[in-house]
Enzyme design. Structure first.
Site, PDB file in Angstrom:
ATOM      1  N   GLU A   1       8.520  12.276  -6.429  1.00 29.28           N
ATOM      2  CA  GLU A   1       8.179  10.945  -5.917  1.00 29.28           C
ATOM      3  C   GLU A   1       8.219  10.878  -4.388  1.00 29.28           C
ATOM      4  OE1 GLU A   1      10.564   7.852  -7.636  1.00 29.28           O
ATOM      5  OE2 GLU A   1      10.260   8.550  -9.699  1.00 29.28           O
TER       6      GLU A   1
ATOM      7  N   GLU B   1       4.755  12.493  -5.167  1.00 30.11           N
ATOM      8  CA  GLU B   1       3.800  12.660  -6.272  1.00 30.11           C
ATOM      9  C   GLU B   1       4.376  12.135  -7.577  1.00 30.11           C
ATOM     10  OE1 GLU B   1       5.358  14.806  -8.463  1.00 30.11           O
ATOM     11  OE2 GLU B   1       6.802  15.231  -6.881  1.00 30.11           O
TER      12      GLU B   1
END
Length: 350
Positions: A317, A174
């Site tokens: 991430e 994310e």
């Protein structure tokens, strides 16, 4: 569009017959029983997920959901919200940590704009924007229930598209400046733990900023009154679009018997929502690592997951999850390629 309610019926327990066969194979490999520790457990779980005694991973992907958060107006992040779109651009040209680690792991990186506040144009971007960031949850719901369901559905659809091309292992990632704030709010409400115990420094807040962040989350929860017995209500009122999208990735993967490696705190919040909606999801999850964000440990304990790594990561991430792909593949290589005692002509004292 997929009907979210239909997904739950497709998420069934692991196939114990294949787990048993994999366990029997482990007992015949040229090693003392249990000597490969959790690698053995991983191989057995993977057999139960995939209904294959000797699973093979050929296609891997990490899905990075990106969205902005209205709550950043309250000073809960050390970085401005503009950084979300800037980092998405960085992902798309291959310049971020997740790109480097995914290249090493030979994993596809799928970048999804599910709620970035600004428009981004790139041929490799999966543009599925629900809205331009959530509302400021300190003053009202982050989004409507319908928007939360739409974001979950997008996650399921993205997973289905990847699966159609071939997908054996998926990691959650994310990007969203301020997203540790909704993650903390979700964790606090669903686990009934005080906000201060599940809230960390995120992008590097000082003590005063951390105190403000805790107070803002407490205010948002008090104002919105999310119903802890209704995870969709919690997700809509104090969550984030990228978190909702990851809920869809997790549910969609479990429905297709595809194992999921969850990343850090934000992905953990998504996993907590998915688990609360459908507890059987847990059987398809691997905890890539444990974040330094304090709420993450509470999430993993609740779901019943033991992290495979503890590297003091807090980037997000999908970085920790992609690193863990190597461990899962290592578990399968030993399981599939080691000789049995009979094949090697080695005595088995047992």
């Amino acid at each position: 569009m997929t009907n979210v309610a239909d997904i739950f019926a497709r998420i069934t327990p692991l196939d114990t017959a294949y787990e048993k066969l994999a366990q029997e194979r482990q007992l015949q490999l040229t090693k003392p029983t249990g000597s490969l520790g959790r690698l053995e457990d991983i191989a057995i779980q993977m057999a139960g997920i995939t209904r294959n005694v000797c699973p093979v991973i050929k296609h891997k992907a990490v899905v990075v959901m990106a969205a902005d958060h209205g709550i950043t107006a309250e000073g809960v992040s050390a970085y401005p919200s503009d950084v979300t779109a800037q980092m998405v651009q960085n992902f798309l040209v291959g310049g971020a940590a997740i790109n480097a680690l995914a290249r090493q792991a030979n994993a596809e990186v799928a970048i999804v704009d599910i709620g970035v506040a600004t428009d981004i144009e790139h041929p490799d971007l999966i543009s599925r924007k629900v809205r331009r960031g959530t509302a400021n949850m300190a003053h009202g719901p982050a989004m409507s229930r319908e928007e939360a369901l739409q974001a979950i559905t997008i996650g399921i659809d993205v997973l289905d598209t990847l699966a159609a091309k071939g997908l054996d292992l998926v990691a959650t990632g994310e990007m969203g400046i301020g997203n540790t704030t909704p993650a903390s709010a979700i964790t606090s409400v669903l686990l009934n733990i005080p906000v201060a115990r599940v809230t960390g420094r995120g992008t590097g807040l000082n003590d005063q900023q951390l105190t403000n962040k805790v107070q803002i989350i407490e205010r948002a929860i008090a104002h919105n009154q999310p119903d802890a017995s209704d995870p969709l209500d919690v997700l809509a009122k104090v969550g984030g679009l990228e978190i909702a999208g990851l809920v869809g990735i997790i549910l969609g993967a479990a429905a297709r018997r595809i194992p999921v490696v969850i990343d850090g705190f934000i992905s953990g919040a998504a996993a907590l929502v998915a688990y609360t909606l459908c507890p059987t999801v847990r059987e398809y999850l691997f905890a890539g690592h444990v974040s330094v964000e304090s709420g993450h440990r509470f999430i993993l304990e609740k779901i019943g997951l033991e992290p495979l790594l503890d590297l003091h990561l807090r980037l997000g991430e999908g970085t920790g999850a992609v690193l863990t792909m190597h461990i899962i593949e290592g578990a399968l290589h030993t399981h599939n390629e080691m000789a049995t005692f009979g094949e090697a002509g080695v005595s088995n004292k047992e």
